[in-house]
Scaffold this motif. Structure first.
Motif, PDB file in Angstrom:
ATOM      1  N   GLY A 293      39.984 -10.454  -4.303  1.00  0.00           N
ATOM      2  CA  GLY A 293      41.126  -9.746  -3.728  1.00  0.00           C
ATOM      3  C   GLY A 293      40.992  -8.246  -3.687  1.00  0.00           C
ATOM      4  O   GLY A 293      41.996  -7.515  -3.714  1.00  0.00           O
ATOM      5  N   LEU A 294      39.763  -7.747  -3.616  1.00  0.00           N
ATOM      6  CA  LEU A 294      39.557  -6.302  -3.555  1.00  0.00           C
ATOM      7  C   LEU A 294      39.994  -5.735  -2.205  1.00  0.00           C
ATOM      8  O   LEU A 294      39.975  -6.422  -1.188  1.00  0.00           O
ATOM      9  CB  LEU A 294      38.081  -5.969  -3.779  1.00  0.00           C
ATOM     10  CG  LEU A 294      37.515  -6.225  -5.177  1.00  0.00           C
ATOM     11  CD1 LEU A 294      36.005  -6.017  -5.168  1.00  0.00           C
ATOM     12  CD2 LEU A 294      38.173  -5.307  -6.194  1.00  0.00           C
ATOM     13  N   GLY A 295      40.359  -4.466  -2.209  1.00  0.00           N
ATOM     14  CA  GLY A 295      40.736  -3.773  -0.987  1.00  0.00           C
ATOM     15  C   GLY A 295      41.181  -2.366  -1.331  1.00  0.00           C
ATOM     16  O   GLY A 295      41.122  -1.950  -2.503  1.00  0.00           O
ATOM     17  N   PHE A 296      41.611  -1.638  -0.351  1.00  0.00           N
ATOM     18  CA  PHE A 296      42.108  -0.281  -0.600  1.00  0.00           C
ATOM     19  C   PHE A 296      43.153   0.063   0.450  1.00  0.00           C
ATOM     20  O   PHE A 296      42.873   0.044   1.642  1.00  0.00           O
ATOM     21  CB  PHE A 296      40.980   0.754  -0.551  1.00  0.00           C
ATOM     22  CG  PHE A 296      41.412   2.146  -0.941  1.00  0.00           C
ATOM     23  CD1 PHE A 296      41.147   2.636  -2.207  1.00  0.00           C
ATOM     24  CD2 PHE A 296      42.102   2.961  -0.043  1.00  0.00           C
ATOM     25  CE1 PHE A 296      41.564   3.909  -2.584  1.00  0.00           C
ATOM     26  CE2 PHE A 296      42.525   4.233  -0.409  1.00  0.00           C
ATOM     27  CZ  PHE A 296      42.246   4.717  -1.677  1.00  0.00           C
ATOM     28  N   GLU A 297      44.356   0.353  -0.018  1.00  0.00           N
ATOM     29  CA  GLU A 297      45.424   0.802   0.869  1.00  0.00           C
ATOM     30  C   GLU A 297      46.195   1.918   0.173  1.00  0.00           C
ATOM     31  O   GLU A 297      46.571   1.792  -0.992  1.00  0.00           O
ATOM     32  CB  GLU A 297      46.392  -0.340   1.193  1.00  0.00           C
ATOM     33  CG  GLU A 297      45.797  -1.468   2.012  1.00  0.00           C
ATOM     34  CD  GLU A 297      45.504  -1.096   3.450  1.00  0.00           C
ATOM     35  OE1 GLU A 297      46.003  -0.037   3.897  1.00  0.00           O
ATOM     36  OE2 GLU A 297      44.771  -1.856   4.124  1.00  0.00           O
ATOM     37  N   TYR A 298      46.409   3.016   0.910  1.00  0.00           N
ATOM     38  CA  TYR A 298      47.212   4.095   0.342  1.00  0.00           C
ATOM     39  C   TYR A 298      48.658   3.640   0.182  1.00  0.00           C
ATOM     40  O   TYR A 298      49.241   3.051   1.088  1.00  0.00           O
ATOM     41  CB  TYR A 298      47.144   5.340   1.229  1.00  0.00           C
ATOM     42  CG  TYR A 298      45.855   6.100   1.068  1.00  0.00           C
ATOM     43  CD1 TYR A 298      45.635   6.894  -0.062  1.00  0.00           C
ATOM     44  CD2 TYR A 298      44.845   6.028   2.022  1.00  0.00           C
ATOM     45  CE1 TYR A 298      44.447   7.589  -0.233  1.00  0.00           C
ATOM     46  CE2 TYR A 298      43.660   6.716   1.863  1.00  0.00           C
ATOM     47  CZ  TYR A 298      43.464   7.499   0.731  1.00  0.00           C
ATOM     48  OH  TYR A 298      42.286   8.172   0.576  1.00  0.00           O
ATOM     49  N   ALA A 299      49.218   3.900  -0.976  1.00  0.00           N
ATOM     50  CA  ALA A 299      50.576   3.433  -1.275  1.00  0.00           C
ATOM     51  C   ALA A 299      51.606   4.057  -0.340  1.00  0.00           C
ATOM     52  O   ALA A 299      52.525   3.374   0.135  1.00  0.00           O
ATOM     53  CB  ALA A 299      50.916   3.748  -2.732  1.00  0.00           C
ATOM     54  N   LYS A 300      51.459   5.342  -0.074  1.00  0.00           N
ATOM     55  CA  LYS A 300      52.457   6.035   0.741  1.00  0.00           C
ATOM     56  C   LYS A 300      52.513   5.489   2.154  1.00  0.00           C
ATOM     57  O   LYS A 300      53.561   5.554   2.811  1.00  0.00           O
ATOM     58  CB  LYS A 300      52.152   7.536   0.764  1.00  0.00           C
ATOM     59  CG  LYS A 300      53.325   8.403   1.194  1.00  0.00           C
ATOM     60  CD  LYS A 300      53.068   9.863   0.913  1.00  0.00           C
ATOM     61  CE  LYS A 300      54.316  10.697   1.172  1.00  0.00           C
ATOM     62  NZ  LYS A 300      54.122  12.121   0.810  1.00  0.00           N
ATOM     63  N   ASP A 301      51.395   4.950   2.624  1.00  0.00           N
ATOM     64  CA  ASP A 301      51.355   4.369   3.972  1.00  0.00           C
ATOM     65  C   ASP A 301      51.867   2.934   3.989  1.00  0.00           C
ATOM     66  O   ASP A 301      51.969   2.323   5.061  1.00  0.00           O
ATOM     67  CB  ASP A 301      49.914   4.392   4.513  1.00  0.00           C
ATOM     68  CG  ASP A 301      49.377   5.795   4.690  1.00  0.00           C
ATOM     69  OD1 ASP A 301      50.199   6.731   4.811  1.00  0.00           O
ATOM     70  OD2 ASP A 301      48.138   5.962   4.686  1.00  0.00           O
ATOM     71  N   ASN A 302      52.153   2.387   2.823  1.00  0.00           N
ATOM     72  CA  ASN A 302      52.541   0.972   2.718  1.00  0.00           C
ATOM     73  C   ASN A 302      53.739   0.800   1.786  1.00  0.00           C
ATOM     74  O   ASN A 302      53.799  -0.135   0.997  1.00  0.00           O
ATOM     75  CB  ASN A 302      51.358   0.149   2.202  1.00  0.00           C
ATOM     76  CG  ASN A 302      50.197   0.124   3.171  1.00  0.00           C
ATOM     77  OD1 ASN A 302      50.154  -0.676   4.090  1.00  0.00           O
ATOM     78  ND2 ASN A 302      49.241   1.023   2.967  1.00  0.00           N
ATOM     79  N   LYS A 303      54.700   1.680   1.912  1.00  0.00           N
ATOM     80  CA  LYS A 303      55.851   1.657   1.007  1.00  0.00           C
ATOM     81  C   LYS A 303      56.595   0.325   1.052  1.00  0.00           C
ATOM     82  O   LYS A 303      57.028  -0.189   0.020  1.00  0.00           O
ATOM     83  CB  LYS A 303      56.811   2.791   1.359  1.00  0.00           C
ATOM     84  CG  LYS A 303      56.275   4.177   1.061  1.00  0.00           C
ATOM     85  CD  LYS A 303      57.289   5.225   1.478  1.00  0.00           C
ATOM     86  CE  LYS A 303      56.725   6.630   1.319  1.00  0.00           C
ATOM     87  NZ  LYS A 303      57.674   7.653   1.809  1.00  0.00           N
ATOM     88  N   ALA A 304      56.749  -0.230   2.245  1.00  0.00           N
ATOM     89  CA  ALA A 304      57.496  -1.491   2.363  1.00  0.00           C
ATOM     90  C   ALA A 304      56.823  -2.598   1.568  1.00  0.00           C
ATOM     91  O   ALA A 304      57.488  -3.367   0.865  1.00  0.00           O
ATOM     92  CB  ALA A 304      57.624  -1.890   3.830  1.00  0.00           C
ATOM     93  N   ALA A 305      55.485  -2.676   1.662  1.00  0.00           N
ATOM     94  CA  ALA A 305      54.754  -3.718   0.933  1.00  0.00           C
ATOM     95  C   ALA A 305      54.801  -3.470  -0.569  1.00  0.00           C
ATOM     96  O   ALA A 305      54.964  -4.411  -1.362  1.00  0.00           O
ATOM     97  CB  ALA A 305      53.310  -3.764   1.418  1.00  0.00           C
TER      98      ALA A 305
END
Length: 324
Positions: A293-305
């Motif tokens: 389940g590795l990955g990378f997403e910026y938190a600020k760009d994915n607030k809803a998730a």
């Protein structure tokens, strides 16, 4: 025409002089981020694997007990970067005033519901015996988010994924009253799942549900933002940004070419202890549809998730200032 050619030549000569006699290439790359420049602590397992290029850094450490070994360090601000389950890190910020911001999420779930191949109708229902681990924590919350409370009468718990695996291998577990119970479905996490399936190839055990996929179905296609990177507010912003971009590159490389994990860790002393998983196994599971389940997403760009995941723990109304 000769005059224009001469001017171009002079300009090129000046450029060379201003750069130590070297002509700047438009394709030259920025220096690689110094991975030893920040102090980092992460839980063992999937989050630690994201830092497979940090094994030789004295400023990098892992811990198998985040509640006792990582959260106290976050609360006292001992590390520049802390990795924790998203809910745990946010609770430390909101409830214990930890001086950090959530920057990015790096693991997106590695939970699977295993069928013990003993359910007559082959379908999860209220009559089936279900074994979960870590009551009240992420695996439990994810299961109930997906399936609700309809099956609770026959839901049982063990403390850790290793206990759930032991039940699968034995074919039974001891309930709260000490009675041996045969489960129909058992929640497991990678890489334990891979080990269990390999050990029981003749029993017909199989994955009944990919909990990450089920979560996305339930959450309007939002990923399970499980473990996140938290950066101390006092860290230089440019340094933090360079670190995050470097980490993103490392993770992208590991997903694309999983052999880099084993290549980076195979000669490291006690790599399995430090990372909580043998390098070869980590590579094999990552090759299997990115099972870690590795990955990378910026938190600020994915607030809803991020906030959908936090609601599983009744964390709501997160302030904008919490995001890096």
């Amino acid at each position: 025409m000769k005059k224009y050619i001469s001017l171009i030549a002079v300009a090129l000569a000046l450029t060379a002089c201003n750069n130590g006699g070297k002509t700047i290439s438009s394709e030259s790359k920025a220096p690689e981020f110094d991975r030893a420049s920040l102090s980092i602590v992460t839980p063992t397992g999937a989050p630690a694997l994201a830092f497979y290029k940090y094994a030789k850094n004295g400023n990098f450490e892992t811990n198998s007990n985040p509640s006792e070994g990582i959260i106290p360090q976050m609360v006292t601000g001992k590390k520049d970067v802390v990795v924790l389950p998203t809910n745990a890190g946010m609770q430390a910020i909101l409830n214990k005033k930890a001086d950090y911001q959530i920057a990015a999420t790096i693991t997106f779930g590695n939970f699977y519901l295993l069928s013990m191949n003993n359910d007559e109708n082959k379908t999860l229902d209220a009559n089936d015996t279900i074994l979960l681990f870590q009551r009240g924590n992420v695996p439990d919350k994810v299961f109930h988010y997906v399936y609700g409370n309809d099956y609770d009468a026959n839901v049982h718990y063990v403390s850790a994924v290793s206990d759930a695996a032991a039940a699968v291998n034995a074919g039974f577990f001891a309930d709260a009253n000490g009675n041996n119970v045969v489960p129909n479905y058992v929640m497991l996490a990678q890489p334990v799942l891979q080990t269990v399936l390999t050990k029981n190839t003749d029993k017909g055990y199989a994955v009944y549900a990919d909990m990450q996929a089920k979560y996305k179905e339930k959450s309007n296609n939002q990923a399970l933002f499980q473990a996140s990177v938290f950066v101390k507010k006092t860290v230089n912003k440019d340094t933090a940004k360079a670190f995050l971009e470097s980490l993103k590159g490392d993770i992208d490389e590991a997903i694309k070419t999983p052999d880099v994990i084993n290549d980076s860790l195979k000669d490291i002393e006690n790599a399995q202890t430090v990372y909580g998983i043998a390098p070869a196994m980590a590579t094999a599971v990552t090759k299997n549809n990115n099972g870690m389940g590795l990955g990378f997403e910026y938190a600020k760009d994915n607030k809803a998730a991020v906030e959908t995941f936090l609601k599983l723990f009744s964390i709501e109304g997160v302030n904008e200032e919490v995001y890096f």
